[in-house]
Design a protein around this motif. Structure first.
Motif, PDB file in Angstrom:
ATOM      1  N   VAL A 195     124.902 -17.268  37.295  1.00 37.96           N
ATOM      2  CA  VAL A 195     126.188 -17.259  38.003  1.00 37.96           C
ATOM      3  C   VAL A 195     126.989 -16.014  37.637  1.00 37.96           C
ATOM      4  N   ALA A 196     127.068 -15.693  36.360  1.00 40.31           N
ATOM      5  CA  ALA A 196     127.826 -14.509  35.940  1.00 40.31           C
ATOM      6  C   ALA A 196     127.233 -13.246  36.551  1.00 40.31           C
ATOM      7  N   TYR A 197     125.913 -13.100  36.499  1.00 40.12           N
ATOM      8  CA  TYR A 197     125.281 -11.904  37.055  1.00 40.12           C
ATOM      9  C   TYR A 197     125.466 -11.838  38.570  1.00 40.12           C
ATOM     10  N   PHE A 198     125.251 -12.959  39.259  1.00 40.68           N
ATOM     11  CA  PHE A 198     125.382 -12.968  40.710  1.00 40.68           C
ATOM     12  C   PHE A 198     126.795 -12.598  41.132  1.00 40.68           C
ATOM     13  N   TRP A 199     127.794 -13.242  40.536  1.00 44.43           N
ATOM     14  CA  TRP A 199     129.165 -12.986  40.955  1.00 44.43           C
ATOM     15  C   TRP A 199     129.621 -11.593  40.563  1.00 44.43           C
ATOM     16  N   LEU A 200     129.230 -11.125  39.398  1.00 43.41           N
ATOM     17  CA  LEU A 200     129.631  -9.768  39.028  1.00 43.41           C
ATOM     18  C   LEU A 200     128.972  -8.741  39.943  1.00 43.41           C
ATOM     19  N   THR A 201     127.733  -9.021  40.357  1.00 43.88           N
ATOM     20  CA  THR A 201     127.058  -8.122  41.289  1.00 43.88           C
ATOM     21  C   THR A 201     127.721  -8.196  42.656  1.00 43.88           C
ATOM     22  N   GLU A 202     128.035  -9.394  43.110  1.00 46.74           N
ATOM     23  CA  GLU A 202     128.717  -9.572  44.401  1.00 46.74           C
ATOM     24  C   GLU A 202     130.078  -8.884  44.379  1.00 46.74           C
ATOM     25  N   PHE A 203     130.819  -9.043  43.304  1.00 46.39           N
ATOM     26  CA  PHE A 203     132.135  -8.414  43.198  1.00 46.39           C
ATOM     27  C   PHE A 203     132.019  -6.901  43.128  1.00 46.39           C
TER      28      PHE A 203
END
Length: 158
Positions: free
Chosen positions: A49-57
């Motif tokens: 979740v942290a990696y996905f959202w930081l990448t999305e952001f």
């Protein structure tokens, strides 16, 4: 003379991301206090979740400021480093329509040397229409690009 216009974020995507990250920490805590639960799954969930959202952001949730001659882009919901681009040095922009469970959203990608340098969308920005109108006046419009999951997935890692 054009006025300075800043993007306005919608609040739901931000709180959804924060909520998912806190949910990961909650799972982590439950596994620490539970005698039967293992720690592996919550740690993997939290990392994903942290990696996905930081990448999305990093690739989508940009704070945008548009002025007469330039566009300023700040990634990670405005928490990242700000970069300024002169309209004359940009190629133009293209649009992608992306569908999800909550509907279809339009993403506008500003291009420089064929690479995406900014993203404005009606998913993240409440004043998307106003920002799009200004970009139509100042940049070349390359049309709607067909959505490709494979290409979007590769953009996340660039």
């Amino acid at each position: 003379m054009m006025r300075n216009i800043r993007s306005k974020f919608k609040i739901l995507p931000f709180f959804t991301a924060i909520g998912l990250i806190f949910f990961g920490f909650f799972l982590f805590y439950i596994c620490l206090v539970s005698p039967v639960a293992t720690i592996v799954l919550p740690v993997l969930f939290l990392l994903f979740v942290a990696y996905f959202w930081l990448t999305e952001f990093r690739t989508r949730a940009h704070k945008i400021s548009v002025n007469t001659d330039f566009i300023s882009v700040c990634k990670l919901f405005g928490l990242g480093r700000s970069e300024v681009y002169d309209f004359k040095k940009l190629d133009g922009f293209e649009i992608s329509i992306q569908s999800g469970k909550s509907g279809s959203f339009e993403f506008l990608f500003v291009l420089k040397n064929g690479k995406r340098v900014a993203c404005i969308s009606n998913f993240y920005h409440s004043n998307y229409g106003e920002l799009k109108k200004i970009l139509l006046e100042n940049l070349s419009y390359f049309g709607v690009k067909k959505y490709s999951f494979k290409e979007e997935y590769s953009q996340m890692f660039k």
